[in-house]
Design a protein around this motif. Structure first.
Motif, PDB file in Angstrom:
ATOM      1  N   THR A  45      68.113  30.188  -8.437  1.00  0.00           N
ATOM      2  CA  THR A  45      68.986  30.672  -7.373  1.00  0.00           C
ATOM      3  C   THR A  45      68.658  32.116  -7.006  1.00  0.00           C
ATOM      4  N   LEU A  46      68.416  32.961  -8.001  1.00  0.00           N
ATOM      5  CA  LEU A  46      68.073  34.353  -7.726  1.00  0.00           C
ATOM      6  C   LEU A  46      66.760  34.464  -6.966  1.00  0.00           C
ATOM      7  N   TRP A  47      65.725  33.755  -7.428  1.00  0.00           N
ATOM      8  CA  TRP A  47      64.444  33.830  -6.749  1.00  0.00           C
ATOM      9  C   TRP A  47      64.490  33.192  -5.366  1.00  0.00           C
ATOM     10  N   LEU A  48      65.278  32.130  -5.217  1.00  0.00           N
ATOM     11  CA  LEU A  48      65.428  31.502  -3.906  1.00  0.00           C
ATOM     12  C   LEU A  48      66.069  32.474  -2.926  1.00  0.00           C
ATOM     13  N   CYS A  49      67.130  33.148  -3.353  1.00  0.00           N
ATOM     14  CA  CYS A  49      67.795  34.114  -2.478  1.00  0.00           C
ATOM     15  C   CYS A  49      66.875  35.290  -2.149  1.00  0.00           C
ATOM     16  N   THR A  50      66.136  35.776  -3.154  1.00  0.00           N
ATOM     17  CA  THR A  50      65.229  36.900  -2.912  1.00  0.00           C
ATOM     18  C   THR A  50      64.138  36.517  -1.913  1.00  0.00           C
ATOM     19  N   GLY A  51      63.543  35.349  -2.112  1.00  0.00           N
ATOM     20  CA  GLY A  51      62.491  34.914  -1.202  1.00  0.00           C
ATOM     21  C   GLY A  51      62.990  34.676   0.210  1.00  0.00           C
ATOM     22  N   VAL A  52      64.143  34.047   0.347  1.00  0.00           N
ATOM     23  CA  VAL A  52      64.692  33.786   1.677  1.00  0.00           C
ATOM     24  C   VAL A  52      65.084  35.094   2.367  1.00  0.00           C
ATOM     25  N   ALA A  53      65.650  36.032   1.615  1.00  0.00           N
ATOM     26  CA  ALA A  53      66.021  37.324   2.210  1.00  0.00           C
ATOM     27  C   ALA A  53      64.792  38.024   2.782  1.00  0.00           C
ATOM     28  N   LEU A  54      63.701  38.043   2.023  1.00  0.00           N
ATOM     29  CA  LEU A  54      62.473  38.662   2.530  1.00  0.00           C
ATOM     30  C   LEU A  54      61.898  37.870   3.696  1.00  0.00           C
ATOM     31  N   TYR A  71      66.039  17.513  -2.698  1.00  0.00           N
ATOM     32  CA  TYR A  71      64.842  16.728  -2.387  1.00  0.00           C
ATOM     33  C   TYR A  71      63.612  17.282  -3.079  1.00  0.00           C
ATOM     34  N   PHE A  72      63.553  18.609  -3.240  1.00  0.00           N
ATOM     35  CA  PHE A  72      62.433  19.235  -3.939  1.00  0.00           C
ATOM     36  C   PHE A  72      62.614  19.231  -5.450  1.00  0.00           C
ATOM     37  N   ALA A  73      63.700  18.611  -5.938  1.00  0.00           N
ATOM     38  CA  ALA A  73      63.984  18.546  -7.383  1.00  0.00           C
ATOM     39  C   ALA A  73      64.019  19.937  -7.998  1.00  0.00           C
ATOM     40  N   LEU A  74      64.656  20.862  -7.290  1.00  0.00           N
ATOM     41  CA  LEU A  74      64.747  22.242  -7.742  1.00  0.00           C
ATOM     42  C   LEU A  74      66.141  22.470  -8.335  1.00  0.00           C
ATOM     43  N   PRO A  75      66.253  22.739  -9.628  1.00  0.00           N
ATOM     44  CA  PRO A  75      67.577  22.911 -10.221  1.00  0.00           C
ATOM     45  C   PRO A  75      68.241  24.221  -9.788  1.00  0.00           C
ATOM     46  N   THR A  76      69.278  24.126  -9.006  1.00  0.00           N
ATOM     47  CA  THR A  76      70.081  25.273  -8.591  1.00  0.00           C
ATOM     48  C   THR A  76      71.551  24.942  -8.841  1.00  0.00           C
ATOM     49  N   PHE A  77      72.429  25.862  -8.466  1.00  0.00           N
ATOM     50  CA  PHE A  77      73.841  25.627  -8.727  1.00  0.00           C
ATOM     51  C   PHE A  77      74.386  24.453  -7.917  1.00  0.00           C
ATOM     52  N   THR A  78      73.922  24.268  -6.687  1.00  0.00           N
ATOM     53  CA  THR A  78      74.436  23.170  -5.878  1.00  0.00           C
ATOM     54  C   THR A  78      74.047  21.818  -6.469  1.00  0.00           C
ATOM     55  N   THR A  79      72.810  21.683  -6.901  1.00  0.00           N
ATOM     56  CA  THR A  79      72.406  20.427  -7.538  1.00  0.00           C
ATOM     57  C   THR A  79      73.085  20.265  -8.898  1.00  0.00           C
ATOM     58  N   GLY A  80      73.313  21.378  -9.596  1.00  0.00           N
ATOM     59  CA  GLY A  80      73.990  21.306 -10.885  1.00  0.00           C
ATOM     60  C   GLY A  80      75.427  20.843 -10.766  1.00  0.00           C
ATOM     61  N   ILE A  81      76.116  21.302  -9.724  1.00  0.00           N
ATOM     62  CA  ILE A  81      77.496  20.864  -9.500  1.00  0.00           C
ATOM     63  C   ILE A  81      77.531  19.362  -9.237  1.00  0.00           C
ATOM     64  N   VAL A 107      70.607  24.101 -19.072  1.00  0.00           N
ATOM     65  CA  VAL A 107      70.183  24.172 -17.674  1.00  0.00           C
ATOM     66  C   VAL A 107      70.675  25.417 -16.937  1.00  0.00           C
ATOM     67  N   LEU A 108      71.699  26.086 -17.444  1.00  0.00           N
ATOM     68  CA  LEU A 108      72.254  27.230 -16.710  1.00  0.00           C
ATOM     69  C   LEU A 108      71.230  28.332 -16.471  1.00  0.00           C
ATOM     70  N   PRO A 109      70.379  28.685 -17.446  1.00  0.00           N
ATOM     71  CA  PRO A 109      69.351  29.700 -17.149  1.00  0.00           C
ATOM     72  C   PRO A 109      68.442  29.305 -15.993  1.00  0.00           C
ATOM     73  N   ASP A 110      68.093  28.022 -15.906  1.00  0.00           N
ATOM     74  CA  ASP A 110      67.268  27.571 -14.774  1.00  0.00           C
ATOM     75  C   ASP A 110      68.024  27.703 -13.461  1.00  0.00           C
ATOM     76  N   TYR A 111      69.306  27.365 -13.473  1.00  0.00           N
ATOM     77  CA  TYR A 111      70.109  27.510 -12.256  1.00  0.00           C
ATOM     78  C   TYR A 111      70.115  28.963 -11.779  1.00  0.00           C
ATOM     79  N   VAL A 112      70.349  29.883 -12.713  1.00  0.00           N
ATOM     80  CA  VAL A 112      70.413  31.301 -12.355  1.00  0.00           C
ATOM     81  C   VAL A 112      69.042  31.786 -11.875  1.00  0.00           C
ATOM     82  N   TYR A 113      67.997  31.442 -12.614  1.00  0.00           N
ATOM     83  CA  TYR A 113      66.645  31.895 -12.263  1.00  0.00           C
ATOM     84  C   TYR A 113      66.242  31.396 -10.875  1.00  0.00           C
TER      85      TYR A 113
END
Length: 559
Positions: A72-81, A234-244, A64-70
């Motif tokens: 999280t990176l895309w989430l941060c990029t999208g939110v930043a834009l 809630y969106f069932a999106l695997p990120t680091f927070t849900t992984g923890i 699952v770690l690759p999904d967490y990284v992927y």
């Protein structure tokens, strides 16, 4: 006569000797508080280095770690834009142009701060899902079946980016608006005189000069994104927070949860370091003599409507529409346990927020005043440690607090049993004490910033005068500073109170048995797809959050 000012400069060097021990004692207490605040992060670091969790970590890294990284990176990029486009664009429109409704938009664009992202996720899911009113209406109007049309999936990575962008863009808007206003109007006027169009003046002058403020707002939004749990869960999106959360509760492996938390901390540090490094050696000082903002340019009717639409879209998407949908859900469905059960939830939320706000304000005052009276490296370091918690996601703090506090609980229970033959159970984690501690660590920075701003407005001459009259630092604080800090302390308490009312991940992980809050109730019901019932608790959270936001809006309107 020219030598007479010399004796005036000596008292600050000689007089502190009477209050010196007290000042040093205050510095020692500040250092102890800083160690207490740093304990969760040190606990995460120590536990993550535990070699006994290698098997679980290897399993996570391979699955699952690759999904967490992927994600999280895309989430941060999208939110930043997203926050950059919405925040900077709306700030530029209300500060540079004159159009119908500008004065309203100038303060109303801050309102989405009262709408938590996870609440927004609940209401938009109810609106946009297949069985929601929008798609149901489209099928009824055009006679479509499931396979006859395509509709974007709200519970997706793109949906999470949209929710977080709409909820967090006010951070960028407020800082960008201030930067656009405070920059010397002469710079823009000179650019126009040199033939620059308004768009060229924005890209070549205003935007580069406002870059530190904009980058700071984007960094705040990204830290909130990394700390978010309710939306991605809630969106069932695997990120680091849900992984923890899953590593802690599903796998029962604290060390693996700590290692994921440490990796998430690396993301936070990377965001801050990238923002700092991107500045390079550039400087953004405004050396112009004129401080008046550039005059606003009047827009024609058509362009004015477009400008008003550009400001209305983020406001409608981030506050007006979800607020209306939330109110509709509450009135049509709502929580059937609105009576005694709801009063208990509200009391739990208010109690937790009140205790955390009181403790945070007290500790912030102690750290800020110690840094003011004892100007040493130790107090400066303690002050900075107190500001670190805001960069730590709630799940990271929860893991960092629970590991040592649980051990402390077992040690206390063993000691009491050995002495009295009675098992008291979990003293700290069985109550809300550990949860209050975690909330204070998380949100002390908000209180500290407000107290620092209040102390900065008090001239050091008053400290010197108090010492010359024989007052110790403690007496000066009580008789001189506290009366002048009442507004700042109230603001600090209000900010922490509202943040704790909205806090979800730490509360969800650390709440004692049978201690639910409005936030956990809304999350639990929404997770069970009982969105109408979840709307009651969610609406209460938004209503409480509106109070400080309205105060902030009034200040913006006055300025």
């Amino acid at each position: 006569m020219s030598l007479q000012p010399a004796p005036v400069a000596t008292p600050p060097l000689a007089l502190p000797t009477s209050g010196g021990p007290l000042s040093l004692g205050l510095a020692g207490v500040a250092i102890a508080v800083a160690l207490l605040l740093a304990a969760p992060m040190l606990s995460v670091l120590a536990t993550a280095l535990d070699a006994g969790s290698g098997g679980t970590w290897t399993h996570l890294a391979g699955t699952v770690l690759p999904d967490y990284v992927y994600n999280t990176l895309w989430l941060c990029t999208g939110v930043a834009l997203g926050v950059f486009g919405l925040g900077v664009g709306s700030a530029w429109l209300v500060t540079r142009y004159e159009f119908a409704g500008r004065r309203v938009f100038e303060w109303a664009l801050v309102l989405p701060l009262a709408m938590p992202a996870y609440v927004m996720a609940y209401v938009y899911t109810d609106l946009l899902q297949f069985t929601g009113p929008l798609q149901t209406g489209l099928r009824a109007a055009f006679g479509w079946g499931r396979a006859d049309y395509w509709f974007p999936e709200v519970r997706s990575l793109g949906g999470a980016v949209a929710m977080l962008s709409l909820a967090l863009y006010p951070y960028v808007y407020m800082l960008a608006r201030t930067a656009f206003i405070e920059r010397a109007g002469g710079m823009v006027e000179v650019g126009r005189s040199l033939g620059l169009s308004p768009a060229a003046a924005f890209w070549r002058l205003s935007l580069p000069l406002a870059r530190p403020a904009i980058a700071g707002g984007v960094a705040l939004a990204l830290m909130e994104t990394l700390a978010d749990f309710g939306t991605v869960a809630y969106f069932a999106l695997p990120t680091f927070t849900t992984g923890i959360y899953r590593a802690w509760f599903s796998l029962g492996d604290r060390a693996a949860a700590a290692q994921l938390a440490l990796t998430l901390l690396a993301f936070v540090v990377a965001v801050l370091a990238l923002e700092r490094a991107s500045r390079g050696h550039a400087r953004f000082h405004d050396t112009g003599a004129r401080r008046q903002p550039a005059p606003r340019l009047p827009l024609s009717t058509g362009r004015g409507l477009l400008a008003a639409l550009g400001c209305a879209l983020p406001l409608a998407g981030g506050f007006a529409l979800p607020g209306a949908l939330l109110l509709r859900l509450t009135l049509t469905g709502g929580d059937e346990q609105f009576g005694p059960r709801f009063a208990t939830l509200a009391w739990h939320s208010v109690t937790l927020a009140g205790l955390a706000a009181g403790c945070a304000v007290l500790l912030a005052l102690l750290l800020a005043y110690a840094a003011r009276t004892h100007r040493g490296a130790s107090t400066r370091l303690a002050h900075r440690v107190g500001s670190l918690g805001y960069a730590l996601p709630g799940t990271v703090i929860a893991v960092g607090v629970l590991i040592p506090v649980t051990r402390l609980d077992h040690a206390l229970a063993a000691a009491v049993y050995a002495a009295f033959g009675w098992n008291p159970g979990l003293i700290v984690t069985g109550s809300i004490a550990a949860l209050v501690y975690a909330c204070v660590v998380r949100y002390l920075a908000a209180a500290l910033q407000s107290v620092d701003a209040g102390l900065a407005r008090i001239t050091p001459v008053m400290d010197d005068a108090a010492r010359s009259l024989g007052h110790s630092p403690a007496e000066a604080l009580w008789r001189v500073h506290l009366p002048l800090l009442r507004g700042s302390l109230l603001t600090a308490a209000l900010l922490v109170f509202i943040d704790v009312m909205k806090e979800l991940p730490a509360t969800l992980v650390m709440r004692p048995f049978n201690f639910d809050t409005l936030a956990t109730q809304a999350y639990t019901l929404a997770s069970d797809e009982r969105l109408a019932e979840a709307s009651t608790a969610a609406l209460a959270i938004v209503a409480v959050g509106l109070a400080p936001v309205i105060v902030l809006c009034r200040r913006i309107a006055r300025k």
